[in-house]
Design a protein around this motif. Structure first.
Motif, PDB file in Angstrom:
ATOM      1  N   THR A  87       0.823  -1.221   0.000  1.00 22.31           N
ATOM      2  CA  THR A  87       0.000   0.000   0.000  1.00 22.31           C
ATOM      3  C   THR A  87       0.848   1.259   0.000  1.00 22.31           C
ATOM      4  N   ASP A  91      -4.512   4.580   0.843  1.00 22.75           N
ATOM      5  CA  ASP A  91      -5.155   3.442   0.174  1.00 22.75           C
ATOM      6  C   ASP A  91      -6.233   2.816   1.055  1.00 22.75           C
ATOM      7  N   THR A  92      -7.125   2.088   0.397  1.00 26.99           N
ATOM      8  CA  THR A  92      -8.144   1.305   1.094  1.00 26.99           C
ATOM      9  C   THR A  92      -7.699  -0.154   1.186  1.00 26.99           C
ATOM     10  N   PRO A 139     -14.494  -3.655  -0.982  1.00 26.98           N
ATOM     11  CA  PRO A 139     -14.380  -2.487  -1.863  1.00 26.98           C
ATOM     12  C   PRO A 139     -13.530  -2.804  -3.096  1.00 26.98           C
ATOM     13  N   ALA A 140     -14.012  -2.424  -4.255  1.00 27.10           N
ATOM     14  CA  ALA A 140     -13.284  -2.711  -5.497  1.00 27.10           C
ATOM     15  C   ALA A 140     -11.929  -2.018  -5.528  1.00 27.10           C
ATOM     16  N   THR A 141     -11.795  -0.928  -4.750  1.00 26.85           N
ATOM     17  CA  THR A 141     -10.540  -0.181  -4.729  1.00 26.85           C
ATOM     18  C   THR A 141      -9.552  -0.710  -3.698  1.00 26.85           C
ATOM     19  N   ARG A 143      -6.681  -2.533  -1.823  1.00 22.48           N
ATOM     20  CA  ARG A 143      -5.396  -3.087  -2.253  1.00 22.48           C
ATOM     21  C   ARG A 143      -5.303  -4.578  -1.955  1.00 22.48           C
ATOM     22  N   VAL A 167      -9.648  -8.326  -6.207  1.00 20.59           N
ATOM     23  CA  VAL A 167      -8.797  -7.808  -5.132  1.00 20.59           C
ATOM     24  C   VAL A 167      -7.880  -8.932  -4.640  1.00 20.59           C
TER      25      VAL A 167
END
Length: 360
Positions: A87, A91-92, A139-141, A143, A167
């Motif tokens: 990360t 970042d998520t 979440p698609a975002t 890491r 993911v």
């Protein structure tokens, strides 16, 4: 007399492995030295480390696109290494919380200026459950999605590998690695302390997909930087040489006894026998929902907690050791990793039946 050691870790090791190590302890490979005394740069030890990695890869069918690293610091160091390697600030990342070890991993991740999303939290059940597939969102975002397949303290285990979509999935497999077949390709990264199924404490195995390398933050210490350790073949610093040597012996022992398919069948049979004894009793109980029961760590309580000390004393006298539950949970816990034979589980079941007969 060898006892049946039900410790959660460091755990019982296979007797043939210990006997082989003992026979070589003062003269390893005709060197006139112990493997404990050999330089990690010496060609014979380098060959030993390569053999350990090659055998581990073969057992797990690790794809060529993954690197296998031999690190130190235990799984606890990886709680920090994972976010530092995967990360950047802001970042998520996503976590599934099913017990004390995943809780620790989440707490550590929050130290790195990340949006830490807890996609599933089983604390409401006092960590006696795992989330149903499809009951949480990743979440698609993100890491990565991190989970702990088996929580050793609570005896809770995922019955499935979570679907993380695109993911990368990160798993702390410390207490389940080598206990059954595993599809490594489902994961972006696996880490595992050796002291349950792979050898003694002091060694941590990391299996990381190559496309996840090269992302470490500049603050990442070299010994925790996957890219630097991969480039140095895990020898950027002095590795835990004896633990690597024993990992190789354990891996060969698993191969010689039928591989991971046979190991999984044995482990499932051991767990089924112990849970059947608990469930058929009015004296003992297990708090974990049936679908989430661990194959490797089986907690149980007595009907009268005042009898706990007497139960443990009698077990010790019978050669059944380290059955006391974790201090945060209480009761009893039988850890039945690869090296615990069915005979040990049977001896425990017989003792439990006799104790119930005389105290129930």
């Amino acid at each position: 007399m060898r006892v049946y050691n039900f410790s959660a870790g460091p755990a019982q090791l296979p007797l043939p492995v210990l006997e082989r190590a003992a026979s070589e302890l003062t003269d390893w490979g005709g060197s006139g030295m112990s493997v404990l005394e050999v330089s990690h740069r010496e060609k014979d030890f380098v060959a030993c480390a390569v053999d350990a990695e090659t055998t581990l890869r073969r057992l797990l069918a690790v794809p060529e696109s993954y690197r296998v690293l031999f690190l130190q610091g235990g799984a606890t160091a990886q709680f920090a290494a994972v976010p530092m390697n995967l990360t950047t600030a802001g970042d998520t990342v996503a976590y599934l919380n099913t017990g004390q070890w995943s809780t620790k991993a989440i707490k550590q991740a929050r130290a790195y200026d990340l949006d830490v999303v807890v996609s599933a939290d089983e604390s409401a059940s006092s960590y006696t459950t795992t989330p149903d597939p499809g009951s949480y969102e990743v979440p698609a975002t993100a890491r990565y999605l991190h989970y702990t397949p088996n929580e050793t303290i609570g005896g809770v285990e995922f019955p499935n590998v979570p679907d993380a979509g695109d993911v990368p999935l990160v798993g702390d497999l410390s207490s389940t690695i080598l206990s059954r077949p595993l599809d490594v390709g489902r994961f972006g990264l696996i880490y595992a302390g050796a002291q349950k199924n792979m050898g003694p404490s002091g060694l941590t195995v990391v299996i990381v997909r190559e496309d996840l390398l090269g992302r470490a933050r500049t603050i990442t210490p070299g010994v925790l930087d996957y890219t630097k350790m991969a480039a140095a073949n895990s020898m950027l610093n002095t590795p835990p040489t004896f633990s690597v040597y024993l990992l190789g012996l354990v891996a060969h022992w698993i191969e010689d006894t039928g591989g991971l398919t046979a190991m999984g069948e044995r482990n499932q049979a051991k767990a089924a026998a112990l849970y059947a004894a608990i469930d058929s009793s009015g004296f003992y109980s297990n708090p974990v929902e049936e679908r989430s029961r661990s194959w490797t760590n089986v907690p149980f309580t007595l009907a009268d907690p005042a009898l706990d000390a007497e139960f443990l004393a009698g077990a010790l006298a019978a050669g059944l050791t380290n059955l006391k539950g974790h201090r945060s949970v209480g009761g009893m816990r039988a850890s039945i990793y690869n090296a615990m034979p069915m005979e040990g589980v049977t001896a425990l079941i017989d003792y439990m039946a006799e104790f119930e007969r005389t105290h129930g």
